[in-house]
Design an enzyme around this catalytic site. Structure first.
Site, PDB file in Angstrom:
ATOM      1  N   HIS A   1      85.960   1.152  40.618  1.00 27.99           N
ATOM      2  CA  HIS A   1      86.726   0.434  39.588  1.00 27.99           C
ATOM      3  C   HIS A   1      88.113   1.049  39.472  1.00 27.99           C
ATOM      4  O   HIS A   1      88.252   2.252  39.221  1.00 27.99           O
ATOM      5  CB  HIS A   1      85.978   0.478  38.250  1.00 27.99           C
ATOM      6  CG  HIS A   1      84.740  -0.362  38.266  1.00 27.99           C
ATOM      7  ND1 HIS A   1      83.564   0.008  37.679  1.00 27.99           N
ATOM      8  CD2 HIS A   1      84.516  -1.591  38.835  1.00 27.99           C
ATOM      9  CE1 HIS A   1      82.652  -0.953  37.865  1.00 27.99           C
ATOM     10  NE2 HIS A   1      83.213  -1.924  38.568  1.00 27.99           N
TER      11      HIS A   1
ATOM     12  N   ARG B   1      90.538  -3.723  37.028  1.00 28.62           N
ATOM     13  CA  ARG B   1      89.207  -3.173  37.323  1.00 28.62           C
ATOM     14  C   ARG B   1      88.700  -3.528  38.731  1.00 28.62           C
ATOM     15  O   ARG B   1      88.146  -2.703  39.437  1.00 28.62           O
ATOM     16  CB  ARG B   1      88.231  -3.733  36.283  1.00 28.62           C
ATOM     17  CG  ARG B   1      86.753  -3.552  36.578  1.00 28.62           C
ATOM     18  CD  ARG B   1      85.923  -4.191  35.462  1.00 28.62           C
ATOM     19  NE  ARG B   1      84.509  -4.277  35.788  1.00 28.62           N
ATOM     20  CZ  ARG B   1      83.606  -3.342  35.541  1.00 28.62           C
ATOM     21  NH1 ARG B   1      83.974  -2.214  34.953  1.00 28.62           N
ATOM     22  NH2 ARG B   1      82.352  -3.506  35.858  1.00 28.62           N
TER      23      ARG B   1
ATOM     24  N   GLU C   1      78.978   8.269  34.654  1.00 26.38           N
ATOM     25  CA  GLU C   1      80.126   7.808  33.864  1.00 26.38           C
ATOM     26  C   GLU C   1      80.738   9.053  33.234  1.00 26.38           C
ATOM     27  O   GLU C   1      80.117   9.693  32.389  1.00 26.38           O
ATOM     28  CB  GLU C   1      79.664   6.859  32.741  1.00 26.38           C
ATOM     29  CG  GLU C   1      79.032   5.572  33.225  1.00 26.38           C
ATOM     30  CD  GLU C   1      80.065   4.485  33.503  1.00 26.38           C
ATOM     31  OE1 GLU C   1      81.273   4.698  33.272  1.00 26.38           O
ATOM     32  OE2 GLU C   1      79.638   3.413  33.958  1.00 26.38           O
TER      33      GLU C   1
ATOM     34  N   GLU D   1      89.612   3.396  36.500  1.00 26.42           N
ATOM     35  CA  GLU D   1      88.880   4.603  36.101  1.00 26.42           C
ATOM     36  C   GLU D   1      89.432   5.809  36.859  1.00 26.42           C
ATOM     37  O   GLU D   1      88.793   6.357  37.756  1.00 26.42           O
ATOM     38  CB  GLU D   1      87.378   4.371  36.346  1.00 26.42           C
ATOM     39  CG  GLU D   1      86.860   3.205  35.511  1.00 26.42           C
ATOM     40  CD  GLU D   1      85.497   2.650  35.938  1.00 26.42           C
ATOM     41  OE1 GLU D   1      84.838   3.259  36.800  1.00 26.42           O
ATOM     42  OE2 GLU D   1      85.101   1.594  35.406  1.00 26.42           O
TER      43      GLU D   1
ATOM     44  N   HIS E   1      82.101   6.926  38.031  1.00 28.86           N
ATOM     45  CA  HIS E   1      82.815   5.958  37.192  1.00 28.86           C
ATOM     46  C   HIS E   1      83.264   6.635  35.900  1.00 28.86           C
ATOM     47  O   HIS E   1      82.991   7.805  35.661  1.00 28.86           O
ATOM     48  CB  HIS E   1      81.883   4.801  36.809  1.00 28.86           C
ATOM     49  CG  HIS E   1      81.518   3.903  37.948  1.00 28.86           C
ATOM     50  ND1 HIS E   1      81.958   2.611  38.030  1.00 28.86           N
ATOM     51  CD2 HIS E   1      80.746   4.099  39.050  1.00 28.86           C
ATOM     52  CE1 HIS E   1      81.478   2.042  39.121  1.00 28.86           C
ATOM     53  NE2 HIS E   1      80.738   2.922  39.774  1.00 28.86           N
TER      54      HIS E   1
HETATM   55  O1  0X9 Z   1      79.360  -1.758  34.834  1.00 30.58           O
HETATM   56  C1  0X9 Z   1      79.430  -0.937  35.756  1.00 30.58           C
HETATM   57  O2  0X9 Z   1      79.571  -1.262  36.921  1.00 30.58           O
HETATM   58  C2  0X9 Z   1      79.333   0.566  35.418  1.00 30.58           C
HETATM   59  N1  0X9 Z   1      80.004   0.827  34.190  1.00 30.58           N
HETATM   60  S1  0X9 Z   1      81.653   0.776  34.116  1.00 30.58           S
HETATM   61  O3  0X9 Z   1      82.032   0.936  32.744  1.00 30.58           O
HETATM   62  N2  0X9 Z   1      82.239   2.016  34.918  1.00 30.58           N
HETATM   63  O4  0X9 Z   1      82.095  -0.431  34.701  1.00 30.58           O
HETATM   64  C3  0X9 Z   1      77.885   0.968  35.314  1.00 30.58           C
HETATM   65  C4  0X9 Z   1      77.158   0.928  36.596  1.00 30.58           C
HETATM   66  C5  0X9 Z   1      75.703   1.236  36.470  1.00 30.58           C
HETATM   67  N3  0X9 Z   1      74.984   0.857  37.666  1.00 30.58           N
HETATM   68  C6  0X9 Z   1      74.809  -0.438  38.028  1.00 30.58           C
HETATM   69  N4  0X9 Z   1      75.190  -1.412  37.298  1.00 30.58           N
HETATM   70  N5  0X9 Z   1      74.151  -0.655  39.143  1.00 30.58           N
HETATM   71 ZN    ZN Z   2      83.190   1.713  36.664  1.00 31.27          ZN
END
Ligand code: 0X9
Ligand code: ZN
Length: 429
Positions: free
Chosen positions: A181, A239, A383, A184, A309
């Site tokens: 992303h 993003r 995260e 980040e 992330h």
């Molecule tokens: O939403 C996401 O992709 C991640 N959070 S973020 O705030 N960095 O965008 C979490 C990812 C967790 N894992 C998966 N969704 N597979």
């Molecule tokens: Zn992310």
């Protein structure tokens, strides 16, 4: 007496002005909707005005009694505030002056002779990261190789570094990727941090030495180079990647919704304008394809997959693509629990931990779930800092603590895998 009274009046007037006067900076607001009407209003604001939702990731996830973090640029601030006032939605200013923080994050005095000592405590542009990749491999040619995994939609190279600090071919491997992303920024900063720590402390720190004696480590500093560059040049809040949708009207696929794990089911969107757009089909994007292709060829050796992330301080493991528990749920839970405990003890900071779907939200098509289903049992998403005080605009002065916390989590997990290996014999996963 008279002058002090005048002073008091001026002070009060200033305060009133500060509260009611026009907003002169980009800001981040925290708002908590209290009713279905509030939810509706906030969804409308975040989709119809020029704003950027920081939390939750997409407007359909806004729900009553859950805090919303909303980036509001100065040019839409009056209309946003007016709407909030009309509907009686109160807010708190999380960041009063976002431009100041962006300036801090992009300040890069390379003319300063002391700057090299703080290299890893600053954020770096894509061009600088490419130069760093080159320099790091040249300066450590015996232990670091550059691999070209593919290229991005806009044809930028996607490089990974392979760290092989100890002899032995076909060692088991640990994979670390950063910058899926774009906004980040602490994530690529961590990949750089991890590499310099590994090279600098091999032979000095017993934990990293043991890890590097047992694993080759693949580090992919910027998985989404086009998006990352875009956050430096055009829009700090971007993003997704930068691929243009078929009808040409919207840009970007959420690369962490583009992997082949319950692809595009609940928690992702098939609308190209959404922040969680899953793309046209699984691995439709060159960036996710580059990573999947590489991991498919290495799947018998790669034992640990970690994707970095921010923000929200969480240590997550599969599944995020379904609320069902993964077969290895209990074992993975023990690992992140221990990592979070060590972070709490060493750095007095709290990280939540658990399966993605229950800890953060249902989000299919993610790289961690895909890697897990490929057979990489120890698969995680971290995260990093913070929990919203600065969000994506984490100041450079916080980089070292954020990275040390994440480093401790990586070490804890890798050491746990080694302990298991010792228990069950060398040829098992
Ligand atoms: O939403 C996401 O992709 C991640 N959070 S973020 O705030 N960095 O965008 C979490 C990812 C967790 N894992 C998966 N969704 N597979
Ligand atoms: Zn992310």
């Amino acid at each position: 007496m008279k002058t002090s009274r005048v002073l008091v009046v001026v002070l009060v007037l200033n305060l009133v002005w500060a509260r009611t006067g026009p907003q002169t900076h980009d800001q981040v607001l925290s708002l908590t909707p209290k009713s279905p009407e509030h939810v509706e209003v906030l969804r409308n604001i975040s989709t119809q005005f020029e704003t950027s939702l920081w939390q939750p990731v997409s407007s359909e996830f806004i729900k009553a009694e859950s805090a919303v973090h909303l980036f509001v640029p100065v040019n839409s601030s009056e209309r946003v505030r007016e709407k909030l006032r009309t509907h009686g939605i109160t807010h708190e200013v999380l960041l009063a002056n976002a431009e100041e923080l962006v300036e801090m994050q992009t300040r890069n005095d390379s003319s300063d002779p002391r700057s090299s000592s703080t290299f890893y405590e600053r954020y770096h542009s894509l061009e600088d990261i490419y130069l760093w990749i080159n320099r790091t491999s040249q300066d450590n040619s015996a232990s670091v190789k550059v691999l070209l995994l593919g290229s991005s939609y806009e044809k930028r190279p996607i490089y990974a570094l392979k760290l092989s600090l100890s002899p032995g071919s076909d060692k088991k491997a640990l994979w670390l990727d950063c910058g899926i992303h774009a906004r980040e920024w602490i994530s690529p900063a961590f990949c750089l941090w991890f590499v310099q720590y590994s090279l600098g402390f091999y032979g000095l720190n017993s934990e990293i030495t043991q890890i590097l004696d047992s694993f080759d480590v693949y580090v992919l500093p910027v998985l989404n180079p086009d998006g990352y560059r875009y956050t430096w040049t055009k829009n700090r809040m971007w993003r997704k990647n930068r691929s243009v949708s078929q009808n040409g009207r919207c840009v970007g696929v959420d690369l962490n919704r583009n992997f082949d794990a319950n692809w595009c089911t609940e928690g992702a969107s098939s609308s190209p304008c959404s922040e969680i757009y899953c793309g046209r089909f699984p691995e439709s994007e060159p960036e996710s394809q580059a990573v999947s292709n590489f991991l498919r060829t290495q799947k018998d050796l790669v034992q640990i997959y970690i994707s970095i992330h921010s923000y929200s301080q969480m240590l997550l493991f599969p599944y995020s693509c379904t609320t069902e528990q993964a077969p290895d749920h209990q074992e993975l839970l023990e690992m992140v629990k221990e990592a979070a405990q060590r972070i709490r003890r060493h750095y007095r900071n709290n990280y939540k931990y658990g399966a993605g779907a229950e800890t953060i939200y249902l989000a299919p098509g993610g790289s961690d779930d895909w890697a897990y289903n490929l057979g990489i049992k120890y698969s995680f998403t971290f995260e990093l800092q913070d929990t919203g005080r600065y969000g994506f605009l984490l100041p450079p002065s916080h980089i070292s603590k954020a990275c040390n916390e994440a480093l401790l989590a990586v070490k804890t997990i890798a050491l746990k895998v080694l302990q298991n290996r010792a228990k069950i014999g060398p040829n098992q996963n």
